[in-house]
Write an enzyme that holds these catalytic residues in place. Structure first.
Site, mmCIF file in Angstrom:
data_model
loop_
_atom_site.group_PDB
_atom_site.id
_atom_site.type_symbol
_atom_site.label_atom_id
_atom_site.label_comp_id
_atom_site.label_asym_id
_atom_site.label_seq_id
_atom_site.Cartn_x
_atom_site.Cartn_y
_atom_site.Cartn_z
ATOM 1 N N ASP A 138 12.573 14.844 -5.615
ATOM 2 C CA ASP A 138 11.691 14.807 -4.448
ATOM 3 C C ASP A 138 10.638 13.724 -4.672
ATOM 4 O O ASP A 138 9.774 13.851 -5.548
ATOM 5 C CB ASP A 138 11.027 16.188 -4.279
ATOM 6 C CG ASP A 138 10.218 16.307 -2.994
ATOM 7 O OD1 ASP A 138 9.764 15.269 -2.472
ATOM 8 O OD2 ASP A 138 10.003 17.445 -2.536
ATOM 9 N N HIS A 139 10.708 12.667 -3.852
ATOM 10 C CA HIS A 139 9.832 11.509 -4.064
ATOM 11 C C HIS A 139 8.368 11.819 -3.751
ATOM 12 O O HIS A 139 7.479 11.028 -4.083
ATOM 13 C CB HIS A 139 10.319 10.333 -3.207
ATOM 14 C CG HIS A 139 10.020 8.994 -3.819
ATOM 15 N ND1 HIS A 139 9.061 8.800 -4.785
ATOM 16 C CD2 HIS A 139 10.556 7.754 -3.598
ATOM 17 C CE1 HIS A 139 9.014 7.539 -5.130
ATOM 18 N NE2 HIS A 139 9.919 6.874 -4.431
ATOM 19 N N ARG A 140 8.081 12.946 -3.117
ATOM 20 C CA ARG A 140 6.692 13.333 -2.890
ATOM 21 C C ARG A 140 6.028 13.785 -4.179
ATOM 22 O O ARG A 140 4.798 13.751 -4.300
ATOM 23 C CB ARG A 140 6.622 14.465 -1.855
ATOM 24 C CG ARG A 140 7.127 14.109 -0.466
ATOM 25 C CD ARG A 140 7.212 15.330 0.421
ATOM 26 N NE ARG A 140 8.143 16.324 -0.103
ATOM 27 C CZ ARG A 140 8.374 17.497 0.460
ATOM 28 N NH1 ARG A 140 7.727 17.843 1.579
ATOM 29 N NH2 ARG A 140 9.240 18.347 -0.061
#
Length: 532
Positions: free
Chosen positions: A504-506
């Protein structure tokens, strides 16, 4: 003559120290028999405690947040003595003591904690209005994409109203039915007061009055939303009398419960209360992306076809996968792990433990290696909650298991505290239960990281979809022999395991993902590194 009476909590089953979430009366109020006094909420049900006497409230002895059990004092009531002639002619005010042993209450039975499952379809309703049920009797059957489960009754009583039907989707806290509970009088047909006694009228054997129809000024009520709204029976009755759609209200009570004041305030301002817009709802669900409509094609124009309904579990899985894919910014990083030595060790262990029936797969080693990688990179063992990152101090590793009904994800709990052989045994037991469709919900809950292995089927790399609310998933494919030259001079054949890490790039950036993959691959290449 007027007397002061103590009104106490009646028989509420096996519950003790149940929190009071709403006090419905105050000093000076005039109340009738069966008027609700307080609302209590256990971990399994919400119920209103009615008054067993009529009179004027002198003093309330309880407040929101207090915990009560059977016999707890609720209030002091100024009541008219049953022996006074003027009152004796009105049996509805003071029923004969022999006619009642304790007041009956109406409890809302809700879906209990079912883990991370939401919007689970009801596939069977096992009771009907008028049925007597005991605690733990099954009420409805739910079926998620991973398991079938029965929701039991939290206490005994008589079913008053069923609020769900087959095909409805429910989540934790949704109201299933209302249940008339508590000890009530058993009056024989020869009893002269049976027709007029308020206790008899409220007994489970006699249906309670139907809700008052909405007023002409009321709008159309969405019955499904109304039934699933978080509100007690008295509040629901008031809402129907005022024609208020509970599905449009936001509760201001404890845990978002809709209380009497919410209904009255909504009724005063009519339909002007703000409700979520369609676009807001669409955005929250991942829909409303302003895409072209899905093409409608008559495939029979091009040749013969066969129409086959999509399996139920696949339909539910598709919804979860689509949500995760749309709402999580996925990135996948690929790498290779040299498992030549580990494979030799695995074969050796299997030979040594052959008589014990132990047969380890490579996945057992990967689960163990994952726990060490997660400890070194704690942001991979986390969940995103708004602007907060929940870093978990436990290491529950899920693994994808292939079954005739589709993929399910059993969870190895506390994998960091278990050896590879113990992990292998537990994997075998869980995989067997999965194939037989006997996995329990708690055996698929609480995962903090997932490994999806295609085993020996084939493939090289793929993009596994993150299993929300986790933030990463490791995908592995079939190992293969590869010629490598570490020093650029001599080459050797090594058994290579393809790794595909989705993240998850967040929460995670590319550098951290690359480091995680490299560390994980190095652990598989030489598990002695866990000792360092």
């Amino acid at each position: 003559m007027a007397t002061i009476k103590e009104i106490k909590v009646p028989d509420i089953g096996d519950f003790n120290d149940v929190p009071v979430i709403e006090v419905l009366i105050q000093a000076g109020d005039t109340i009738k028999v069966e008027d609700p006094l307080i609302t209590i909420e256990s971990d399994k049900a919400t119920m209103e405690v009615p008054s067993s006497e009529a009179g004027v409230v002198k003093e309330v002895k309880i407040k929101v947040g207090d915990k009560v059990s059977q016999g707890g004092l609720i209030l002091l009531l100024e009541s008219t003595d049953a022996g006074e002639p003027a009152v004796a002619s009105v049996p509805t005010v003071s029923p004969p003591p022999a006619a009642v042993s304790a007041p009956a209450g109406v409890a809302e039975v809700r879906v209990p904690d079912i883990g991370d499952f939401t919007d689970v379809p009801v596939i069977e309703v096992l009771v009907k209005p008028g049925d007597s049920v005991k605690a733990e009797d099954p009420l409805i059957t739910l079926e998620s994409d991973k398991a079938t489960m029965e929701v039991p009754a939290p206490l005994g009583g008589v079913v008053q109203e069923i609020l769900v039907r087959v095909g409805d989707s429910v989540s934790e806290g949704a109201v299933i039915l209302t249940l008339v509970t508590g000890a009530v009088s058993t009056v024989t047909s020869s009893a002269p007061v049976a027709a007029t006694s308020p206790t008899t009228n409220a007994s489970p054997a006699t249906p309670l009055p139907s809700p008052v129809a909405p007023t002409a000024a009321a709008g159309v009520i969405d019955e499904t939303a109304f039934r699933l709204a978080y509100a007690g029976p008295a509040v629901r009755k008031l809402a129907r009398e005022l024609g208020v759609d509970l599905g449009k209200l936001t509760g201001t009570g404890d845990k978002g419960r809709i209380i009497r004041q919410d209904v009255e305030a909504f009724a005063k301002r009519g339909d002007s209360a703000p409700t979520p817009s369609a676009s807001a709802s669409a955005s929250a669900s991942g829909a409303g992306l302003d895409l072209l409509p899905w093409p409608k094609v008559d495939f029979t124009k091009f040749g013969a076809i066969e129409t086959r309904p999509l399996a139920r579990i696949k339909k539910i899985s598709a919804a979860n996968l689509h949500r995760n894919w749309v709402m999580i910014p996925h990135v996948t990083t690929h790498d290779d792990a040299d498992i030549t030595d580990l494979e030799a060790f695995r074969v050796q262990l299997n030979k040594e433990n052959e008589k014990a029936g132990v047969k380890l797969s490579m996945l057992a080693f990967m689960i163990k290696a994952a726990t060490f990688a997660l400890k070194k990179f704690p942001e991979f063992n986390a969940s995103l909650d708004g602007d907060n990152l929940i870093l978990k101090q436990y290491y529950h590793i899920g693994f994808a298991a292939d079954t005739p009904n589709g993929l399910v994800v059993p969870v190895i709990r506390d994998a960091d505290r278990k050896g590879v052989i113990e992990i292998g045994k537990e994997m075998g037991e869980l995989a067997k239960l999965a194939r037989e469709g006997k996995l329990k919900p708690d055996q698929m809950q609480g995962g903090s990281f997932t490994i999806s292995s295609l085993g020996g089927i084939g493939g090289t790399y793929f993009t596994p979809i993150i299993n929300a609310p986790e933030v990463a998933i490791m995908g592995v494919c079939k190992s293969y022999w590869k010629q490598v030259s570490p020093d650029g001079k001599q080459s050797a054949w090594r058994l290579t395991l393809p790794l595909s890490l989705s993240w998850d790039h967040r929460v995670i950036d590319g550098a951290a993902a690359a480091r995680f993959n490299v560390y994980f691959a190095n652990l598989l290449a030489d598990l002695r590194r866990v000792l360092v």
